[in-house]
Design a protein around this motif. Structure first.
Motif, short mmCIF file in Angstrom:
data_model
loop_
_atom_site.label_atom_id
_atom_site.label_comp_id
_atom_site.label_asym_id
_atom_site.label_seq_id
_atom_site.Cartn_x
_atom_site.Cartn_y
_atom_site.Cartn_z
N ILE A 1 -5.51 34.06 10.66
CA ILE A 1 -4.59 33.48 11.57
C ILE A 1 -3.28 34.44 11.39
CG2 ILE A 1 -2.93 31.74 11.89
CD1 ILE A 1 -5.07 29.96 10.63
N SER B 1 -12.81 42.89 17.68
CA SER B 1 -11.45 42.41 18.06
C SER B 1 -10.98 41.16 17.82
CB SER B 1 -11.34 42.78 19.48
OG SER B 1 -11.39 44.05 19.81
N LEU B 2 -9.66 40.92 17.58
CA LEU B 2 -8.93 39.55 17.27
C LEU B 2 -8.10 39.43 18.27
CD1 LEU B 2 -9.83 37.37 15.26
CD2 LEU B 2 -7.85 38.46 13.63
N GLN B 3 -7.95 38.40 19.14
CA GLN B 3 -7.01 38.18 19.89
C GLN B 3 -6.58 36.54 19.73
OE1 GLN B 3 -9.08 39.58 23.34
NE2 GLN B 3 -7.36 40.77 23.96
N TRP B 4 -5.37 36.17 20.26
CA TRP B 4 -5.04 35.11 20.39
C TRP B 4 -5.50 34.50 21.82
CZ3 TRP B 4 0.00 32.86 22.54
CH2 TRP B 4 0.12 31.38 22.17
N THR B 5 -5.92 33.52 21.96
CA THR B 5 -6.49 32.99 23.29
C THR B 5 -5.25 32.43 24.21
OG1 THR B 5 -7.09 31.08 22.15
CG2 THR B 5 -8.82 32.33 22.66
N ILE C 1 -3.79 29.75 24.10
CA ILE C 1 -3.76 28.10 24.38
C ILE C 1 -2.57 27.45 23.65
CG2 ILE C 1 -5.19 26.22 24.19
CD1 ILE C 1 -7.69 27.83 24.07
N ILE D 1 -14.74 31.83 20.51
CA ILE D 1 -13.34 31.50 20.07
C ILE D 1 -13.46 30.58 18.83
CG2 ILE D 1 -11.34 30.06 20.69
CD1 ILE D 1 -11.82 30.78 23.34
N LEU E 1 -9.78 27.34 14.42
CA LEU E 1 -9.38 27.05 13.06
C LEU E 1 -8.59 25.75 12.91
CD1 LEU E 1 -8.51 30.85 12.85
CD2 LEU E 1 -9.91 29.83 11.07
N VAL F 1 -5.64 26.43 15.75
CA VAL F 1 -5.27 27.51 16.31
C VAL F 1 -6.51 28.08 16.72
CG1 VAL F 1 -3.74 29.51 16.01
CG2 VAL F 1 -4.11 27.87 14.32
N TYR F 2 -6.50 28.77 17.80
CA TYR F 2 -7.79 29.41 18.55
C TYR F 2 -7.55 30.85 18.75
CZ TYR F 2 -8.16 24.53 20.38
OH TYR F 2 -8.36 23.14 20.33
N PHE F 3 -8.67 31.48 18.15
CA PHE F 3 -8.50 32.98 18.11
C PHE F 3 -9.72 33.35 18.62
CE2 PHE F 3 -4.77 34.24 16.68
CZ PHE F 3 -4.07 33.62 15.65
N LYS F 4 -9.47 34.37 19.53
CA LYS F 4 -11.04 35.12 20.33
C LYS F 4 -11.37 36.16 19.62
CE LYS F 4 -11.93 35.88 24.98
NZ LYS F 4 -11.38 35.95 26.17
#
Lengths: 298, 155
Positions: free
Chosen positions: A263, A291-295, A297, B76, B79, B87-90
């Motif tokens: 996070i 790769s880590l990206q915030w969605t 939402i 996705i 967490l 929290v949503y992480f792709k």
């Protein structure tokens, strides 16, 4: 008669870049070599010296260019550079005498140049100086008039005769003389010695170098990632013209990353508009990126 | 935990067509749904914040969590903490370019517009309700008034 510019022996000879090892850090002192590294080889490094004309700021720094150990290893692997360490020669009495003579000559020349420059300045400002002196004199006459003295008006109009020589020039103190500090190491008192470069050694360093090399081969410009909490920052072009796109974090393939850490990294990436790229080498010795990206939402 | 994430997605985030699936290889349950009508289906794996992951496990997820007949190169991770906040992480394999700033600005603008619309809707509803209440009160008064006049007529 025109001056002909020649390269001295320490400068770029299209052969190899000279990397100087000082206290465990690698530096490039030569400006042409530093430019070549950045423009032709996509090796950015960090400028960490002060600019001689603007020393009291650190927005713009100058030579030397400090290189990351990964960059040095890459250059050595490609046979484009050599790492040297400068060893001090023994200083003899005659070297000291020669240095003192050089200093004295420099001082004399500086005094000459300084006097000449001041004279030119005074010549340019002479009308202002005369006007100032006139105003001062008139002020004094005014005071005397107020105190009851009778002064003729023509006294106020009288011109002041002055020449450049009449204005005094202070002497240049020896203690405030300018000293020259050579940028590339002074060849007269040091001898460069080739150094055996042993980076990378530990597993962590090996992984870092592997990732660096792969990303460099892909065409990215890479710099140190400490500003964003990663190992490297990858730019699509020259860092002075583009924003970086990736924050590269190197971790062993099976090292555990807690949910909170994910996070943290994800949030950081979103806030600075970059993608976090977790890199490692898997069991088949293949490099893999995640790769880590915030969605988005919310 | 999966239920909490499911509820969060359906009620809070307003996803469409959220379905539940099971992955036998990893023995986990995952969800899938559309963020909006036009977006493609996303696969969501609920996990706990206290869990730890390694790149190995992330790659395993990427390679084994799949829907039949549907190609997706990202998962996705939802967490979720004990209190239900998620929290949503792709997570994607390879190097993915970040969204260009024009897109993030436009999305922000869209979000603001949506909020404004909601606010307008709420004020409109409130207005209508107060009007209705006033009407009711008036009707009530009219009913009472004729009764009163009857009494006063008689001397």
């Amino acid at each position: 008669m025109f001056e002909c510019v020649t390269y001295n022996r320490m400068s770029f000879d299209r052969g190899k870049t000279t990397i100087t090892l000082i206290n465990g850090q690698c530096f490039v002192w030569n400006s042409k070599q530093a430019r070549f590294l950045r423009e032709e080889l996509r090796i950015v490094g960090t400028l960490c010296g002060s600019l001689p004309r603007a020393p009291m700021q650190n927005t713009h720094l100058g030579l030397p260019l400090q290189l990351m150990p990964e960059e040095v290893t890459l250059l050595l692997e490609k046979g484009l550079a050599e790492v040297v360490e400068n060893t001090e020669d023994v200083i003899t009495e005659e070297m000291k005498l020669e240095y003192k003579n050089k200093e004295k000559k420099s001082y004399k020349r500086q005094v000459e140049l300084y006097t000449r420059e001041r004279q030119e300045e005074i010549k340019r400002k002479l009308p202002q100086i005369i006007a100032g002196k006139k105003a001062k004199r008139n002020k004094v006459l005014d005071e005397r008039r107020k105190n009851g003295e009778i002064i003729d008006d023509s006294e106020f109009e009288k011109e002041i005769e002055m020449t450049v020589e009449d204005v005094g020039i202070p002497t240049l103190q020896e203690a405030s003389m300018l000293m020259e500090i050579p940028l590339a190491c002074d060849p007269s008192t040091t001898t460069p010695v080739l150094v055996k470069w042993t980076y990378p050694k530990s597993d962590k360093e090996v992984l870092r170098y592997r990732v660096f090399r792969d990303l460099w081969d892909k065409g990215h410009y890479l710099t140190s990632g400490s500003k964003f909490g990663g190992d490297f920052i990858a730019y699509p072009g020259d860092p002075s013209r583009f924003h970086s796109l990736f924050i590269v974090v190197c971790k062993p393939h099976s090292a555990s990353i807690s949910g909170i850490e994910l996070i943290t990294m994800g949030r950081l990436g979103t806030n600075v508009k970059k993608t976090i790229v977790l890199s490692s080498v898997d069991e088949n010795d293949k490099l893999c990126y995640t790769s880590l990206q915030w969605t988005g939402i919310s | 935990m999966t239920f909490k994430v499911y509820m969060d997605m359906c009620e809070d985030k307003g996803w469409w067509n959220v379905k539940c699936h099971a992955c036998k290889q990893l023995s986990v349950v995952f969800l899938s749904g559309h963020a909006s009508r036009n977006k493609p289906r996303d696969l969501v794996l609920p996990v706990s914040v206290g869990d730890s992951f390694s790149q190995e496990t992330l790659h395993k997820y990427l390679h084994t969590i799949k829907l039949e007949g549907y190609q997706s190169d990202s998962v996705i991770l939802a967490l979720s903490a004990d209190d239900g906040s998620t929290v949503y992480f792709k997570v994607t394999e390879g190097l993915v370019l970040p969204e260009p700033p024009e897109m993030t600005d436009w999305k922000k603008y869209r979000r603001e517009e949506r909020l404004n619309l909601q606010r307008q809707h709420v004020t409109l509803q409130r207005q209508q309700y107060t009007e209705y209440q006033q009407k009711q009160q008036q009707q009530h008064k009219q009913q009472q008034a004729p009764e009163h006049s009857l009494h006063t007529d008689v001397p």
